[in-house]
Design a protein around this motif. Structure first.
Motif, PDB file in Angstrom:
ATOM      1  N   ILE A 277       0.865  -1.182   0.000  1.00 41.20           N
ATOM      2  CA  ILE A 277       0.000   0.000   0.000  1.00 41.20           C
ATOM      3  C   ILE A 277       0.897   1.226   0.000  1.00 41.20           C
ATOM      4  O   ILE A 277       1.741   1.374   0.889  1.00 41.20           O
ATOM      5  CB  ILE A 277      -0.933   0.018   1.239  1.00 41.20           C
ATOM      6  CG1 ILE A 277      -1.787  -1.250   1.288  1.00 41.20           C
ATOM      7  CG2 ILE A 277      -1.823   1.268   1.227  1.00 41.20           C
ATOM      8  CD1 ILE A 277      -2.583  -1.417   2.554  1.00 41.20           C
ATOM      9  N   GLY A 278       0.707   2.072  -1.004  1.00 44.19           N
ATOM     10  CA  GLY A 278       1.562   3.263  -1.122  1.00 44.19           C
ATOM     11  C   GLY A 278       3.038   2.879  -1.158  1.00 44.19           C
ATOM     12  O   GLY A 278       3.876   3.577  -0.591  1.00 44.19           O
ATOM     13  N   GLY A 279       3.336   1.748  -1.780  1.00 39.41           N
ATOM     14  CA  GLY A 279       4.721   1.314  -1.929  1.00 39.41           C
ATOM     15  C   GLY A 279       5.291   0.565  -0.740  1.00 39.41           C
ATOM     16  O   GLY A 279       6.413   0.073  -0.782  1.00 39.41           O
ATOM     17  N   LYS A 280       4.509   0.447   0.347  1.00 31.76           N
ATOM     18  CA  LYS A 280       5.049  -0.219   1.548  1.00 31.76           C
ATOM     19  C   LYS A 280       4.370  -1.566   1.771  1.00 31.76           C
ATOM     20  O   LYS A 280       3.171  -1.722   1.494  1.00 31.76           O
ATOM     21  CB  LYS A 280       4.786   0.651   2.779  1.00 31.76           C
ATOM     22  CG  LYS A 280       5.637   1.877   2.851  1.00 31.76           C
ATOM     23  CD  LYS A 280       5.611   2.396   4.291  1.00 31.76           C
ATOM     24  CE  LYS A 280       6.082   3.820   4.370  1.00 31.76           C
ATOM     25  NZ  LYS A 280       5.166   4.670   5.095  1.00 31.76           N
ATOM     26  N   ASP A 281       5.127  -2.503   2.313  1.00 30.76           N
ATOM     27  CA  ASP A 281       4.617  -3.831   2.591  1.00 30.76           C
ATOM     28  C   ASP A 281       3.442  -3.747   3.589  1.00 30.76           C
ATOM     29  O   ASP A 281       3.622  -3.329   4.737  1.00 30.76           O
ATOM     30  CB  ASP A 281       5.746  -4.688   3.189  1.00 30.76           C
ATOM     31  CG  ASP A 281       5.281  -6.108   3.502  1.00 30.76           C
ATOM     32  OD1 ASP A 281       4.111  -6.431   3.219  1.00 30.76           O
ATOM     33  OD2 ASP A 281       6.102  -6.878   4.024  1.00 30.76           O
ATOM     34  N   ALA A 282       2.264  -4.146   3.117  1.00 30.24           N
ATOM     35  CA  ALA A 282       1.065  -3.989   3.948  1.00 30.24           C
ATOM     36  C   ALA A 282       1.130  -4.827   5.225  1.00 30.24           C
ATOM     37  O   ALA A 282       0.574  -4.460   6.246  1.00 30.24           O
ATOM     38  CB  ALA A 282      -0.170  -4.375   3.130  1.00 30.24           C
ATOM     39  N   ARG A 283       1.825  -5.961   5.147  1.00 29.56           N
ATOM     40  CA  ARG A 283       1.888  -6.839   6.314  1.00 29.56           C
ATOM     41  C   ARG A 283       2.556  -6.134   7.485  1.00 29.56           C
ATOM     42  O   ARG A 283       2.170  -6.280   8.637  1.00 29.56           O
ATOM     43  CB  ARG A 283       2.678  -8.101   5.978  1.00 29.56           C
ATOM     44  CG  ARG A 283       1.827  -9.334   6.047  1.00 29.56           C
ATOM     45  CD  ARG A 283       2.619 -10.552   5.765  1.00 29.56           C
ATOM     46  NE  ARG A 283       3.765 -10.267   4.911  1.00 29.56           N
ATOM     47  CZ  ARG A 283       4.701 -11.160   4.636  1.00 29.56           C
ATOM     48  NH1 ARG A 283       4.623 -12.372   5.125  1.00 29.56           N
ATOM     49  NH2 ARG A 283       5.710 -10.854   3.844  1.00 29.56           N
ATOM     50  N   ALA A 284       3.587  -5.372   7.163  1.00 32.53           N
ATOM     51  CA  ALA A 284       4.338  -4.723   8.233  1.00 32.53           C
ATOM     52  C   ALA A 284       3.770  -3.355   8.603  1.00 32.53           C
ATOM     53  O   ALA A 284       3.820  -2.955   9.759  1.00 32.53           O
ATOM     54  CB  ALA A 284       5.796  -4.581   7.797  1.00 32.53           C
ATOM     55  N   PHE A 285       3.211  -2.648   7.623  1.00 32.69           N
ATOM     56  CA  PHE A 285       2.921  -1.231   7.857  1.00 32.69           C
ATOM     57  C   PHE A 285       1.457  -0.818   7.907  1.00 32.69           C
ATOM     58  O   PHE A 285       1.146   0.257   8.404  1.00 32.69           O
ATOM     59  CB  PHE A 285       3.628  -0.378   6.790  1.00 32.69           C
ATOM     60  CG  PHE A 285       5.115  -0.441   6.865  1.00 32.69           C
ATOM     61  CD1 PHE A 285       5.787   0.216   7.884  1.00 32.69           C
ATOM     62  CD2 PHE A 285       5.835  -1.195   5.947  1.00 32.69           C
ATOM     63  CE1 PHE A 285       7.173   0.143   7.967  1.00 32.69           C
ATOM     64  CE2 PHE A 285       7.213  -1.269   6.031  1.00 32.69           C
ATOM     65  CZ  PHE A 285       7.886  -0.603   7.040  1.00 32.69           C
ATOM     66  N   ALA A 286       0.555  -1.660   7.356  1.00 33.48           N
ATOM     67  CA  ALA A 286      -0.812  -1.161   7.192  1.00 33.48           C
ATOM     68  C   ALA A 286      -1.518  -0.908   8.527  1.00 33.48           C
ATOM     69  O   ALA A 286      -1.450  -1.735   9.443  1.00 33.48           O
ATOM     70  CB  ALA A 286      -1.616  -2.147   6.354  1.00 33.48           C
ATOM     71  N   SER A 287      -2.185   0.222   8.611  1.00 35.11           N
ATOM     72  CA  SER A 287      -2.996   0.517   9.789  1.00 35.11           C
ATOM     73  C   SER A 287      -4.312  -0.250   9.664  1.00 35.11           C
ATOM     74  O   SER A 287      -4.613  -0.807   8.610  1.00 35.11           O
ATOM     75  CB  SER A 287      -3.287   2.013   9.845  1.00 35.11           C
ATOM     76  OG  SER A 287      -4.158   2.341   8.762  1.00 35.11           O
ATOM     77  N   GLN A 288      -5.106  -0.240  10.716  1.00 37.95           N
ATOM     78  CA  GLN A 288      -6.427  -0.904  10.683  1.00 37.95           C
ATOM     79  C   GLN A 288      -7.261  -0.439   9.493  1.00 37.95           C
ATOM     80  O   GLN A 288      -7.820  -1.229   8.763  1.00 37.95           O
ATOM     81  CB  GLN A 288      -7.203  -0.558  11.960  1.00 37.95           C
ATOM     82  CG  GLN A 288      -6.728  -1.285  13.192  1.00 37.95           C
ATOM     83  CD  GLN A 288      -7.347  -2.670  13.285  1.00 37.95           C
ATOM     84  OE1 GLN A 288      -8.188  -3.035  12.471  1.00 37.95           O
ATOM     85  NE2 GLN A 288      -6.914  -3.439  14.265  1.00 37.95           N
ATOM     86  N   GLY A 289      -7.303   0.889   9.334  1.00 39.30           N
ATOM     87  CA  GLY A 289      -8.121   1.470   8.267  1.00 39.30           C
ATOM     88  C   GLY A 289      -7.596   1.076   6.885  1.00 39.30           C
ATOM     89  O   GLY A 289      -8.364   0.749   5.992  1.00 39.30           O
ATOM     90  N   GLN A 290      -6.272   1.105   6.741  1.00 35.99           N
ATOM     91  CA  GLN A 290      -5.690   0.709   5.444  1.00 35.99           C
ATOM     92  C   GLN A 290      -5.955  -0.764   5.143  1.00 35.99           C
ATOM     93  O   GLN A 290      -6.220  -1.132   4.010  1.00 35.99           O
ATOM     94  CB  GLN A 290      -4.174   0.961   5.456  1.00 35.99           C
ATOM     95  CG  GLN A 290      -3.813   2.429   5.347  1.00 35.99           C
ATOM     96  CD  GLN A 290      -2.315   2.648   5.502  1.00 35.99           C
ATOM     97  OE1 GLN A 290      -1.678   2.036   6.357  1.00 35.99           O
ATOM     98  NE2 GLN A 290      -1.755   3.513   4.682  1.00 35.99           N
ATOM     99  N   GLN A 291      -5.908  -1.581   6.183  1.00 38.45           N
ATOM    100  CA  GLN A 291      -6.199  -3.010   5.982  1.00 38.45           C
ATOM    101  C   GLN A 291      -7.624  -3.207   5.493  1.00 38.45           C
ATOM    102  O   GLN A 291      -7.888  -3.976   4.589  1.00 38.45           O
ATOM    103  CB  GLN A 291      -6.053  -3.765   7.300  1.00 38.45           C
ATOM    104  CG  GLN A 291      -4.631  -3.984   7.736  1.00 38.45           C
ATOM    105  CD  GLN A 291      -4.598  -4.775   9.027  1.00 38.45           C
ATOM    106  OE1 GLN A 291      -5.061  -5.899   9.087  1.00 38.45           O
ATOM    107  NE2 GLN A 291      -4.070  -4.169  10.066  1.00 38.45           N
ATOM    108  N   ARG A 292      -8.536  -2.512   6.132  1.00 35.83           N
ATOM    109  CA  ARG A 292      -9.941  -2.639   5.737  1.00 35.83           C
ATOM    110  C   ARG A 292     -10.162  -2.241   4.288  1.00 35.83           C
ATOM    111  O   ARG A 292     -10.856  -2.924   3.541  1.00 35.83           O
ATOM    112  CB  ARG A 292     -10.804  -1.756   6.624  1.00 35.83           C
ATOM    113  CG  ARG A 292     -11.217  -2.500   7.838  1.00 35.83           C
ATOM    114  CD  ARG A 292     -11.662  -1.602   8.931  1.00 35.83           C
ATOM    115  NE  ARG A 292     -11.355  -2.343  10.142  1.00 35.83           N
ATOM    116  CZ  ARG A 292     -12.147  -2.445  11.169  1.00 35.83           C
ATOM    117  NH1 ARG A 292     -13.278  -1.820  11.165  1.00 35.83           N
ATOM    118  NH2 ARG A 292     -11.817  -3.163  12.195  1.00 35.83           N
ATOM    119  N   THR A 293      -9.559  -1.116   3.916  1.00 32.84           N
ATOM    120  CA  THR A 293      -9.714  -0.647   2.538  1.00 32.84           C
ATOM    121  C   THR A 293      -9.129  -1.659   1.562  1.00 32.84           C
ATOM    122  O   THR A 293      -9.740  -1.987   0.541  1.00 32.84           O
ATOM    123  CB  THR A 293      -9.009   0.721   2.360  1.00 32.84           C
ATOM    124  OG1 THR A 293      -9.545   1.613   3.326  1.00 32.84           O
ATOM    125  CG2 THR A 293      -9.237   1.299   0.975  1.00 32.84           C
TER     126      THR A 293
END
Ligand SMILES: Nc1ncnc2c1ncn2[C@@H]1O[C@H](COP(=O)(O)OP(=O)(O)OP(=O)(O)O)[C@@H](O)[C@H]1O
Length: 377
Positions: A277-293
């Motif tokens: 997400i936005g170039g960053k590994d979602a597993r390590a960096f995604a917030s709750q809201g980003q995960q949901r989206t």
């Protein structure tokens, strides 16, 4: 496609239920533990042969009984299909399609296609790779009998091979016995790998587009297949024979290590789905809201992928997720729901369904202790 009628006998907490469903939206409301998820589970079972909760067959049978039955009439573009699955503690599973007994359970798959979205899916980004592989496996098995065949063949070979490796380690079997299981592992492993790559090539741009819409073009979602073995990606573009060759070489190379660790180290059961997400590994960096989206974007991409492959929309099962989403994400989801997709959704709160805003023809049901009643507004 849509489920016109669902009948349950001794399934979970339902003794006897016959439901006529709307081809549009069907909302099930009720307090916790009343049987809302069980209804969606019945359809997931008819679509995939499996419970989305991974429940074993005896758990599906009403406590105290020894046989259950789930039956549905599915209206499809090419005509109706009646799926009738009986599960007994003694007799095992029996399947009938349009009244005709079937010998193979695999014949169940492909009659009814579903996209299931539940609270556990919200963890799929951060959870272990197995959850992300399952996402792909359930999706592809439903649209491709060949994929399901290879997946079953691969799983059997993998289990047998792991057992044999343990026996070899314990000195109860010889190393060359592995070769018999290498063949199905390599052949079906290569087919699975190539098909996953191809599916993702179609899925990724749709997920990215959905994500842009939901997040208001703030961030990009990149989804890609992440094989454990380097070089697999270019081999997969060439075809299954090239992937098979790589898998075979790697199996040879790591044979000693496999015997030492008593586990199969090569094959698509080690692969993953990478999300950025936005170039960053979602597993390590995604917030709750980003995960949901991101998960919502993936689910909507799954829906449109299946719709394109099947040439008609699958049935959407939304378990308790509407209330988990903020108003913006809810709107995106409900827009997909409005576009000719039969939807069954559950909630504890009728307010958060925003049901009045939906197209005419929706049905609202109340679920209480294994009884379902239609609620007229
Ligand atoms: N084999 C079974 N026999 C009888 N009852 C069962 C069986 N399996 C589950 N149940 C009952 O089904 C109910 C759970 O139903 P379900 O998971 O559909 O709940 P729900 O309405 O979706 O609730 P929530 O909102 O908490 O998710 C529980 O009361 C449980 O005891």
């Amino acid at each position: 496609m849509y489920v016109a009628r669902l009948t349950l006998r001794n399934f979970r907490n339902y003794r006897d239920l016959s439901l006529e469903l709307s081809p549009g939206v069907n909302a099930f409301v009720g307090a916790n533990g009343q049987g809302k998820t069980n209804l969606l589970e019945a359809l997931h079972l008819l679509a995939t042969g499996r419970s989305q909760r991974g429940a074993r067959d005896p758990e599906l049978i009403l406590a105290g009984e020894d046989e259950m039955r789930v039956w549905a009439r599915v209206e499809r573009a090419q005509g109706p299909v009646e799926i009738d699955l009986q599960v007994g503690t003694v007799l095992g599973r029996r399947l009938q399609l349009n009244g005709l007994p079937q010998r193979r359970m695999a014949d169940l798959v492909g009659r009814l296609a579903v996209v299931f979205f539940g609270p556990d899916d919200l963890q799929v980004l951060k959870g272990p790779p197995a959850g992300r592989r399952r996402f792909l496996d359930i999706l592809l098995s439903q649209v491709s009998p060949a994929y399901l065949h290879h997946l079953q063949r691969y799983s059997r070979a993998l289990a047998q091979r792991n057992r044999l490796l343990r026996q070899i380690q314990g000195g109860h079997a010889a190393r060359d016995e592995l070769e018999a299981w290498d063949i199905p592992l390599i052949e079906s492993g290569a087919e699975i790998t190539v098909r996953r790559f191809r599916a993702l090539a179609n899925l990724a741009p749709v997920a990215a587009e959905q994500h842009r819409r939901i997040s208001g073009r703030v961030e990009d979602l990149e989804v890609s297949y992440a094989p454990a073995l380097p070089g697999i990606e270019s081999a997969a573009q060439a075809g299954p024979a090239e992937v098979a060759q790589l898998l075979q070489q790697e199996l040879q190379r790591r044979r000693g290590e496999e015997v030492a660790r008593a586990v199969t180290l090569v094959g698509p059961h080690r692969d993953d789905l990478a999300l950025r997400i936005g170039g960053k590994d979602a597993r390590a960096f995604a917030s709750q809201g980003q995960q949901r989206t991101a998960v919502l974007a993936l689910k909507l991409a799954e829906l449109s992928y299946m719709r394109a492959v099947l040439d008609e929309p699958p049935v959407l099962l939304l378990d308790d997720v509407v209330s988990e989403l903020d108003p913006d994400r809810r709107r995106h989801l409900l827009r997909a729901v409005d576009s000719g997709v039969q939807t069954l959704l559950t909630s504890t709160d009728p307010q958060d369904l925003a049901i009045r805003a939906w197209e005419p023809g929706h049905r609202l049901f109340e679920v209480r202790a294994g009884q379902v009643r239609e609620r007229k507004e």
